[in-house]
Design an enzyme around this catalytic site. Sequence first.
Site, PDB file in Angstrom:
ATOM      1  N   TYR A 123       0.841  -1.203   0.000  1.00 38.99           N
ATOM      2  CA  TYR A 123       0.000   0.000   0.000  1.00 38.99           C
ATOM      3  C   TYR A 123       0.876   1.253   0.000  1.00 38.99           C
ATOM      4  O   TYR A 123       0.978   1.952  -0.980  1.00 38.99           O
ATOM      5  CB  TYR A 123      -0.969  -0.018   1.174  1.00 38.99           C
ATOM      6  CG  TYR A 123      -1.984   1.099   1.093  1.00 38.99           C
ATOM      7  CD1 TYR A 123      -3.073   0.988   0.237  1.00 38.99           C
ATOM      8  CD2 TYR A 123      -1.848   2.267   1.836  1.00 38.99           C
ATOM      9  CE1 TYR A 123      -4.008   2.016   0.120  1.00 38.99           C
ATOM     10  CE2 TYR A 123      -2.770   3.296   1.734  1.00 38.99           C
ATOM     11  CZ  TYR A 123      -3.849   3.171   0.878  1.00 38.99           C
ATOM     12  OH  TYR A 123      -4.755   4.187   0.764  1.00 38.99           O
TER      13      TYR A 123
ATOM     14  N   SER B 213      -6.196   0.920  -4.727  1.00 39.35           N
ATOM     15  CA  SER B 213      -6.334   2.340  -4.445  1.00 39.35           C
ATOM     16  C   SER B 213      -4.957   3.003  -4.513  1.00 39.35           C
ATOM     17  O   SER B 213      -4.333   2.996  -5.567  1.00 39.35           O
ATOM     18  CB  SER B 213      -7.009   2.536  -3.086  1.00 39.35           C
ATOM     19  OG  SER B 213      -7.486   3.851  -2.942  1.00 39.35           O
TER      20      SER B 213
ATOM     21  N   ASP C 158     -17.302   3.390  -8.753  1.00 41.02           N
ATOM     22  CA  ASP C 158     -16.256   3.845  -7.836  1.00 41.02           C
ATOM     23  C   ASP C 158     -16.182   5.368  -7.902  1.00 41.02           C
ATOM     24  O   ASP C 158     -15.677   5.938  -8.866  1.00 41.02           O
ATOM     25  CB  ASP C 158     -14.907   3.228  -8.215  1.00 41.02           C
ATOM     26  CG  ASP C 158     -13.832   3.507  -7.173  1.00 41.02           C
ATOM     27  OD1 ASP C 158     -14.055   4.369  -6.296  1.00 41.02           O
ATOM     28  OD2 ASP C 158     -12.770   2.865  -7.241  1.00 41.02           O
TER      29      ASP C 158
ATOM     30  N   HIS D 159     -15.704   1.244  -4.741  1.00 42.39           N
ATOM     31  CA  HIS D 159     -14.287   1.165  -4.399  1.00 42.39           C
ATOM     32  C   HIS D 159     -13.940  -0.115  -3.646  1.00 42.39           C
ATOM     33  O   HIS D 159     -12.776  -0.434  -3.471  1.00 42.39           O
ATOM     34  CB  HIS D 159     -13.896   2.389  -3.559  1.00 42.39           C
ATOM     35  CG  HIS D 159     -12.431   2.672  -3.528  1.00 42.39           C
ATOM     36  ND1 HIS D 159     -11.695   2.932  -4.667  1.00 42.39           N
ATOM     37  CD2 HIS D 159     -11.552   2.745  -2.496  1.00 42.39           C
ATOM     38  CE1 HIS D 159     -10.435   3.147  -4.331  1.00 42.39           C
ATOM     39  NE2 HIS D 159     -10.321   3.042  -3.022  1.00 42.39           N
TER      40      HIS D 159
END
Length: 716
Positions: free
Chosen positions: A485, A565, A649, A684
Amino acid sequence: MKYLFPLAALALLTACGAANEPASSSNNDNGQAVTYPETRTSDTIDTYFGTEVADPYRWLEDDRSEETAAWVEAQNEVTFSYLEQIPYRDSVRQTLSDAWNFERVSAPFTEGDYIYFSRNDGLQDQSVIYRKKEGGEEEIFLDPNTFSEDGTTSLAQLSFSRDGSLVAYATSEGGSDWRTIYVLDAETKEEIVEPLTDIKFTGISWYGNQGFYYSTYDKPEGSALSEMTDQHKLYYHELGTSQSDDPVIFGEAEDEIHRYVGAQVTEDDRYLLVSASVSTSGNKLFLRDLSESDSDFVTILDHTDSDTRLLDNDGDTLFLVTNLDAPNQRLVSTSASEPQPANWQDLIAETENVLRVSTGSGYIFAQYMVDAVAQVQQYDYEGQLVREIDLPGVGSVGGFSGNKDDETLYYSFTNYITASNTYAFNPDSGESDLYIQSGADFDPENYVSEQVFYTSKDGTRIPMIISYREGIDLDGSNPTLLYGYGGFNISLTPSFSVMNAVWMDMGGIYAVPNIRGGGEYGREWHQGGTQLNKQNVFDDFIAAAEYLIEENYTSSEKLALRGGSNGGLLVGAVMTQRPDLFQVALPAVGVLDMLRYHTFTAGAGWAHDYGTAEDSEEMFRYLLDYSPLHNVEEGVTYPATMITTADHDDRVVPAHSFKFAAELQDKDSGTNPQLIRIAVNAGHGAGMPMSMIIDQAADILSFTLYSMGEEEVNLD
């Protein structure tokens, strides 16, 4: 206390390539011919500091156009036709379905005369809220599976009034961040007010039983899924009145932008705390005494140089959690009459480990991250240590929170090879008892989860946890998923996943490095991966891949990168910088156009981490240098790629993924497939129904193994 719990007709396909080159195609190593849909280009050019930047696929940003809808349908047809040819795809899906088919029950909580909890029988699309009285029969209180026929409308929030007699809950349609709030009489389950609509990024904070505070934006006149939402406002809804009459409590000033505004009413209904931010890091903080009619706000913090929030109050004493002058966070106390930083007193001082704090049963619980794993200490409200809490193992905990009069608290414990179990904790004795054991058919004794440390490009020491089935040969031949991430102060702590468990059952390795940009080592670790330091994040991830190869866990031919993301940005940047390093790329709902991300929905609020192309010429050139969309080059062989996104999204708009896919399909010179999988009526990620979760997981795992040349899969 708050508790959370058809596209265009086929005839439109011709519109996609009306003024286009012939569709590109490739023949991959598995012998499958892939012919991509034609994607029209335009001559759109933007100029930044005298530099012209082409944006040939700008038209794909229009989520309301028939041409974009037709393109989506055409891309999905190609992707699913490819996936259908994978010989073990159906078997992988069945294995995942079987693995997920176990009862999952949440920790209970008490509101009014009832004990509430959520339960999923196994494969229900949405978990159901149940309740019962002490010693009584349980009943369904709220069943989100009835919200829509296809299971895509989910329960996004659940918040009871102070005495538990009323409940407000929010629903999300198709995964959208726009919500609808319903209010029920908790006893009869009947709606008592008209639903509140067009609510986005909100809490539901009750003031007694009279009403509640919520936050939202003015709804855009154009596309609600992609247009900017820039000024967040706090409202108060008094029961019995119309939403149109709800007064703005905070955020009405036109000369001051607050992109995120939140409210919290103290448990005794004495104070209202309002947090106001322009970005995802840093907030101002304001206080209002609700015991005095028409009282003004008192400023606690008038700047956004820290992240500071209210933990609790005891009369007029406030307890605040802050990283002001404490990068790893501390807990302070102050008087509500003089709440500014000059009057703060440390209750739990900063240490070398990052602090998270919760309260329950009249105690304070300090949860520390030590190399990304949890340690918990119990304190009284005077700041005196009561005990260090013995946890069931090395991993992550959640919970240790509740009302002040709760006699029992609950917490969960998990790691990468241990499914989440719930424990009942006696705060007076410090004893924990297993309350709910996970029904997952997965024995952690058969697996290994080890933490290693490796060195990044600039010499920084990075931790990584590597998990796999015991007994596999570390000979460089193991299919490996490297997940990351690296942003927004988000910490990746060990947690169980059915998808990852099945991956390990099939002989795969799952590795998670705690790279910079996250919050594992506090504010400095986060800042080390932001703006002009963002390349550190990619270097850390690349170094993790190189470590796995050098230490013979895997090889480039058996290595896949995955992230969602901001993690989708991570995968996109690394795959364009080092396409030789791995075989498969799996960017999900990614931020991939770094020059325009801030022009969509609430994207401008991410500037603290990214900067924007308008900030300065230096920032523009830095963003351009790593923006995945702008670094796809002609003549390069890219890894086998399956981009995943969703048509609803409105957090990271799918145009990022659309344009990136078009660039890859046009410029890739190799035989690896460059596919995009676009979920319909999904967002999302939050609230996605179980059936869609299983379908997507099956496609990701099958595509990954197939792209690695795996002809068969061990599904015993």
